[in-house]
Design an enzyme around this catalytic site. Sequence first.
Site, PDB file in Angstrom:
ATOM      1  N   GLU A 193       0.535   6.973   5.125  1.00  0.00           N
ATOM      2  CA  GLU A 193       0.235   5.705   3.850  1.00  0.00           C
ATOM      3  C   GLU A 193      -1.271   5.717   3.748  1.00  0.00           C
ATOM      4  OE1 GLU A 193       2.872   4.473   3.696  1.00  0.00           O
ATOM      5  OE2 GLU A 193       4.264   4.325   5.264  1.00  0.00           O
ATOM      6  N   ASP A 354       3.896   9.868  -4.255  1.00  0.00           N
ATOM      7  CA  ASP A 354       4.982  10.158  -3.622  1.00  0.00           C
ATOM      8  C   ASP A 354       5.839  11.231  -4.463  1.00  0.00           C
ATOM      9  OD1 ASP A 354       4.548   8.442  -1.711  1.00  0.00           O
ATOM     10  OD2 ASP A 354       5.376   6.673  -2.349  1.00  0.00           O
TER      11      ASP A 354
END
Length: 528
Positions: A193, A354
């Site tokens: 993250e 991502d």
Amino acid sequence: MNHFVKGHLVFVLHAHLPFVRHPGYTTPFIEENWLNEAILETYIPLLRVFRNLKKESVPFRITMSFTPTLSLMLTDHYLQNGFRKYLKNLITLAKHETKRTTYDPHLNYLSKRYLEHFLDTESIFEEEGGDLTKLFLLFVESGELEVMTSPATHAFLPFYDSEPSIFRSQLKNGRRTFRRIWGRDPKGIWLSECGYTQKLEEELDREGFRYFFVDTHGITHANPRPKFGVYAPVEVGHGVFAFGRDPESSKQVWSSIDGYPGDFRYREYYRDIGHDLPWEEISPYLHSNGVRINTSIKYFRITGKTSDKGYYHPDWAMEAAGNHAEDFLRNRIYQAERLYAANKQPAVIVSPYDAELYGHWWYEGPQFIEFLFKKIHFNQNTIKLSHPMEAARSLPRIQSVEMKMSSWGENGYGEVWLNPTNDWIYPLIHSLSIRMHQRAHEFGSGTELQKRILKQMGRELLLLQSSDWAFIMKTGTMVDYAVRRTNVHTNLFLALEEMLTGAVEEDVLLAAETENNAFPDIRIEDFQ
């Protein structure tokens, strides 16, 4: 046209999935389809792009993280066989669709395209016996692809800086797993993250990592304020470099309002025949215990902001992807020229995403990458694709700074992973991590059986620490599964701990080792 580089584009894809592996159950876990969908819609399409570029002699540079949990799953025979079954079912469904849709020429055309796509996917998948890491390795060895690792189970490390054994066990197992599967030491690490905390620099250096990524404010809020903002890496101590996300290129793709994937010509993700067809017709192909799930066969385009959808036209979508690649490149050239004029050195423009955005959520995303890389090679000389440290080495100087905690989650810090939906998990994780540290010291030199138990306790603890469970609880999707995984790993840890000094339940130990078989080379000293 300028004939010297004014900017380096560091294009980064973060490929990650949590460790989901459930052999031996009569009721299938539909969560295993997360990997199947990613292989079908993202990883193999990216391989196609890399092969096309190679075939056409287009040099490129792309950086990808393959998290340890994902790497483990890609090399797992049970999960490889699961993908084979999944794909054969889709091929059967697509053949059925080519017959069912004969009433409509356009739907029939699309169904045949899907059938061809699935058959080609099957062919690529089997080239190395189902091990996609070997197919990606070809591009690593030739220099086009640089691969990184991450903490072992994608733990959000800023929450654990009070317990050093969590840092050590996550980083050591992340690096060790990467080395075993990819056959080399990683230069960089994708911190889960993009979660950074100050105590990480020394641990990263100890494991040999030279760079990582943070969100924009991780750099711009540093002290002293970096002269070049996010357009140059910074050194944060121990010779470790941080690269900051460029907000401009991120917004062009990520924005839910005007990002590229929302173009009306692209395929609509949320219209799938798994939900559209009558239950009696589609249910034989779902294998989901009465739950409607996606099949990857989608016949509609985004069309507009209403529920009315028109048919998908692949040629329209490819035109959009080409237009968007041109727009992205034009903006990066303008950005690089503007920054070069201001800073008198090449800009390092970091564009991280991502990986699953490309192909899974944005079906045409891999084609966008192919168009973009071709245009960068053929149409200009202002910017170049670079790996992180290649870009860093091109700069005359790099500033040293001190950074504070940050992430790329909503609002930039830790509230996605710590809020009223998931705060109950952290007392468990901290308590068990401290106990693991103690037990590793107490029984690390014990009997072989005690060492075996300790190693499985370590696996359960690492899997418990995954940031994915807290994230799922926050988003409200598949919450039951995330809660179950948290409870299962906690209960197994406690049951195993009791076996260190009490009766050993061999069947419980063996079942845990069989199902949660991550990190086969885990070491007790990782937790000491």
